[in-house]
Enzyme design. Structure first.
Site, short mmCIF file in Angstrom:
data_model
loop_
_atom_site.label_atom_id
_atom_site.label_comp_id
_atom_site.label_asym_id
_atom_site.label_seq_id
_atom_site.Cartn_x
_atom_site.Cartn_y
_atom_site.Cartn_z
NE ARG A 69 -2.91 1.68 9.50
CZ ARG A 69 -3.32 0.54 8.95
NH1 ARG A 69 -2.70 -0.68 8.81
NH2 ARG A 69 -4.40 0.69 8.00
CG MET B 111 -2.10 -1.20 1.30
SD MET B 111 -3.55 -1.05 2.09
CE MET B 111 -2.79 -0.47 3.76
CD GLN C 213 -1.85 -8.79 3.84
OE1 GLN C 213 -2.75 -7.89 4.06
NE2 GLN C 213 -0.61 -8.62 3.50
CG ASP D 82 0.54 -7.34 7.56
OD1 ASP D 82 -0.14 -6.72 8.18
OD2 ASP D 82 1.83 -6.83 7.18
N GLY E 294 10.75 -2.61 5.82
CA GLY E 294 9.84 -4.17 5.82
C GLY E 294 9.68 -4.25 4.22
CG HIS E 295 6.86 -1.73 2.39
ND1 HIS E 295 6.61 -0.71 2.99
CD2 HIS E 295 5.67 -2.46 2.26
CE1 HIS E 295 5.35 -0.41 3.36
NE2 HIS E 295 4.59 -1.69 3.05
#
Ligand code: AMP
Length: 287
Positions: free
Chosen positions: A186, A29, A152, A149, A35-36
């Site tokens: 976040r 997102m 997920q 996640d 992390g990404h």
């Protein structure tokens, strides 16, 4: 190269595959953090063409969620993606991903109804639907997801198996900040006091894991330990803390290293954070 149309990214990745290149897909997102980028780097190490997707998916946000205030930094994301090995960025608009009228969604099953799914009704249907659409836009590939996640990952793997997607799901370890807090888009929204309080999530997880290492295998005792550390932090409102079977989130009668996973979710101010940890002293397990 940056695409915002499904037909264009599909044509590009089809051509890559036709030329014998292995395609890696990293759905996000945006507002990329370490992390990404660890997912992008892993994909770049294992694939020939890496496509990062950036799409804040309205379908996975509930009415009280932070869709409008979710951080968005596409220009910086494009730069970071290229620097980490993604040759392709797919950043579609909401209208491109959900042309009107549209009514088809993916229903996931029982796995979507517990923990994150119970706290955020409809969340995993939204996740599964957008991931299915991204998989179809990208075509056969390896797709990279973060253990951060955990539920997920289980949902996506289940969908891939159930619906015969030509996709190999690869799970990557959680990247953490210096004090253990899991990197999250976040986190930037936490005030300094909230940021300090947020440490309690990882403190609880690592404390409980140490308890298991020391011989405590009773799930209820471990859960109490998790809950105790998180609830002594006044700025943190615990949502759930649980010891579950890693591969399907089922309750356990005995928390065994390798089989069990600790999962937590909490709200700090207006920010909701989740984290989890494998019960193992070796490398974190994959589902
Ligand atoms: P998001 O942008 O939050 O939807 O995350 C996109 C992907 O990055 C998902 O597969 C996440 O699990 C993964 N991810 C998010 N945070 C982390 C982290 N701290 N470490 C590893 N992967 C992460």
């Amino acid at each position: 190269v940056v695409f915002d149309r499904v037909a264009d990214v599909r044509a590009h990745l089809d051509a890559a595959r036709a030329a014998g290149r292995r395609v890696g897909l990293v759905p996000t997102m945006g507002s990329l953090h370490e992390g990404h980028l660890s997912l992008v780097r892993r994909a770049a190490a294992e694939c020939d063409t890496v496509a990062l997707t950036v799409f804040v998916n309205p379908l996975q946000f509930g009415p009280g969620d932070d869709l409008d205030s979710y951080p968005r930094h596409l220009d910086a994301d494009i730069e970071h993606a290229a620097g980490s090995g993604a040759a392709v960025v797919f950043a579609p608009s909401v209208a491109e991903m959900y042309p009107e009228p549209s009514g088809t969604t993916i229903e996931v099953g029982a796995l979507a109804d517990v923990y994150e799914g119970a706290s955020r009704p409809g969340h995993f249907a939204g996740v599964a639907t957008v991931v299915a659409k991204l998989f179809h836009a990208a075509g056969p590939c390896r797709a990279y997801f973060g253990e951060k996640d955990w539920q997920q990952v289980l949902v996506v793997r289940r969908m891939v198996d159930d619906l015969f997607f030509p996709v190999e799901v690869v799970t990557c370890p959680t990247v953490r900040e210096h004090d253990g807090l899991a990197c999250s888009s976040r986190n930037v929204r936490l005030t300094p006091d909230e940021r300090r309080a947020a440490r309690s999530l990882f403190e609880a997880l690592s404390g409980a894991a140490a308890l298991v290492d020391a011989g405590q295998h009773d799930p209820e005792a471990i859960r109490r330990h998790l809950t105790g550390i998180i609830t002594r932090e006044p700025l943190v409102a615990l949502d759930y803390a649980a010891v579950v079977r890693a591969h399907d989130l089922a309750p356990l009668t005995e928390a065994k290293t390798g089989e069990a996973r600790l999962i937590v979710a909490a709200r700090i101010g207006t920010t909701r954070l989740i984290d989890n940890l494998a019960l193992t002293t070796a490398a974190p397990g994959t589902p």
